[in-house]
Design a protein around this motif. Structure first.
Motif, PDB file in Angstrom:
ATOM      1  N   PRO A   1      45.488  48.397  37.146  1.00 45.19           N
ATOM      2  CA  PRO A   1      44.186  47.773  37.389  1.00 45.19           C
ATOM      3  C   PRO A   1      44.198  46.300  36.975  1.00 45.19           C
ATOM      4  O   PRO A   1      44.450  45.974  35.811  1.00 45.19           O
ATOM      5  CB  PRO A   1      43.232  48.587  36.491  1.00 45.19           C
ATOM      6  CG  PRO A   1      43.948  49.877  36.238  1.00 45.19           C
ATOM      7  CD  PRO A   1      45.406  49.514  36.201  1.00 45.19           C
ATOM      8  N   LEU A   2      43.956  45.422  37.922  1.00 44.58           N
ATOM      9  CA  LEU A   2      43.926  43.976  37.668  1.00 44.58           C
ATOM     10  C   LEU A   2      42.667  43.399  38.307  1.00 44.58           C
ATOM     11  O   LEU A   2      42.353  43.702  39.461  1.00 44.58           O
ATOM     12  CB  LEU A   2      45.166  43.307  38.259  1.00 44.58           C
ATOM     13  CG  LEU A   2      46.515  43.718  37.643  1.00 44.58           C
ATOM     14  CD1 LEU A   2      47.660  43.260  38.536  1.00 44.58           C
ATOM     15  CD2 LEU A   2      46.655  43.141  36.247  1.00 44.58           C
ATOM     16  N   PRO A   3      41.923  42.576  37.577  1.00 38.65           N
ATOM     17  CA  PRO A   3      40.639  42.086  38.094  1.00 38.65           C
ATOM     18  C   PRO A   3      40.759  41.266  39.374  1.00 38.65           C
ATOM     19  O   PRO A   3      39.852  41.278  40.202  1.00 38.65           O
ATOM     20  CB  PRO A   3      40.097  41.227  36.935  1.00 38.65           C
ATOM     21  CG  PRO A   3      41.285  40.898  36.096  1.00 38.65           C
ATOM     22  CD  PRO A   3      42.214  42.059  36.226  1.00 38.65           C
ATOM     23  N   ASP A   4      41.869  40.554  39.544  1.00 38.11           N
ATOM     24  CA  ASP A   4      42.017  39.687  40.713  1.00 38.11           C
ATOM     25  C   ASP A   4      43.017  40.220  41.731  1.00 38.11           C
ATOM     26  O   ASP A   4      43.429  39.505  42.644  1.00 38.11           O
ATOM     27  CB  ASP A   4      42.437  38.278  40.267  1.00 38.11           C
ATOM     28  CG  ASP A   4      43.721  38.295  39.444  1.00 38.11           C
ATOM     29  OD1 ASP A   4      44.122  39.397  39.016  1.00 38.11           O
ATOM     30  OD2 ASP A   4      44.315  37.219  39.242  1.00 38.11           O
TER      31      ASP A   4
ATOM     32  N   PRO B   1      43.166  43.873  43.590  1.00 37.53           N
ATOM     33  CA  PRO B   1      42.723  45.267  43.770  1.00 37.53           C
ATOM     34  C   PRO B   1      43.879  46.205  44.099  1.00 37.53           C
ATOM     35  O   PRO B   1      44.877  45.811  44.714  1.00 37.53           O
ATOM     36  CB  PRO B   1      41.741  45.165  44.943  1.00 37.53           C
ATOM     37  CG  PRO B   1      41.342  43.733  45.014  1.00 37.53           C
ATOM     38  CD  PRO B   1      42.516  42.943  44.523  1.00 37.53           C
TER      39      PRO B   1
END
Length: 240
Positions: A17-20, A22
């Motif tokens: 999971p990475l904010p920038d 998906p």
């Protein structure tokens, strides 16, 4: 029903999971780069969240003819009709997972010691992930780091004990490490950061696959096997 070793891919991509970045885009990039094995890992998520994400990415997975494995969550894997599940040490017992998923699904398990590998090999599973190879920031509650030497010793000892299940090296693996790891007798590698940290994810994926497919491992030397707890207990009994 254990699968033929050739049905277990040599490259396993593990989502993160990475904010920038998906997960759906991660899947698109690695599949475009030729990866055909994706493990959906969402450590802090609820089953409903994992299921929603699995259903979101499954059409792309199927479009590329890839395999979808759900990390930790047998119920999400079953509900999504994913190809299988990967179980950690604290997850559902592999025998229960097999009962719930049926004979047609893939089950992989994580191991950190030779004892783990020998114990897990008794069950109806399809591959074992051994690691961590080194420190990785993409996994919490990290088990003791093994390094290449530790993985080599476990693989060699497992083979001496007759274990033929494909072993996948996991944890902090970069392209620079892969050649040496393949010389340990592993079947393949699981990566995350090595791909999602690259500028061109698809190209990074292609390069790793080429490395895995063209590397010719050196003959495996039989390292002194790691002493299992079972062996320790036998020696203690004989000496007492």
């Amino acid at each position: 029903m254990r699968r033929n070793v050739n049905t277990i891919d040599k490259l396993h991509y593990i989502t993160h999971p990475l904010p920038d970045y998906p997960i759906a885009q991660q899947v698109e990039d690695v599949c475009r780069g030729g990866c055909s094995w994706v493990q959906l890992r969402m450590k802090e998520a609820r089953t409903e969240e994992r299921l929603a994400e699995a259903l979101r990415i499954l059409p792309r997975i199927r479009h590329y003819g890839a395999t979808l494995i759900i990390n930790d969550d047998v119920y999400a894997a079953k509900a999504a009709d994913a190809d299988g599940v990967h179980l950690g040490a604290d997850d559902m017992h592999p025998s229960e997972a097999r009962h719930l998923l049926g004979a047609g699904k893939i089950i992989g398990c994580t191991a950190n010691t030779l004892d783990d590998v020998l114990r897990l090999s008794q069950y109806d599973i399809d591959y074992i992930g051994v690691g961590p190879f080194r420190f990785t920031s993409t996994k919490e509650k990290l088990s003791p780091v093994l390094g290449g030497e530790g993985i080599h010793r476990i693989v060699a000892a497992a083979r001496i004990h007759g274990v033929r299940i494909p072993i996948i090296a996991i944890g902090g693996i970069t392209p620079e490490n892969i050649g040496g790891l393949l010389n340990t007798g592993i079947h393949g590698v699981a990566v995350s950061g090595a791909i999602h940290a690259a500028m061109d994810k698809a190209t990074a994926c292609e390069a790793i696959i080429a490395q895995l497919n063209t590397h010719h491992p050196s003959p495996i030397t039989h390292h002194p096997s790691l002493t299992t707890n079972h062996q320790k207990n036998e020696r203690h009994t004989k000496n007492s």
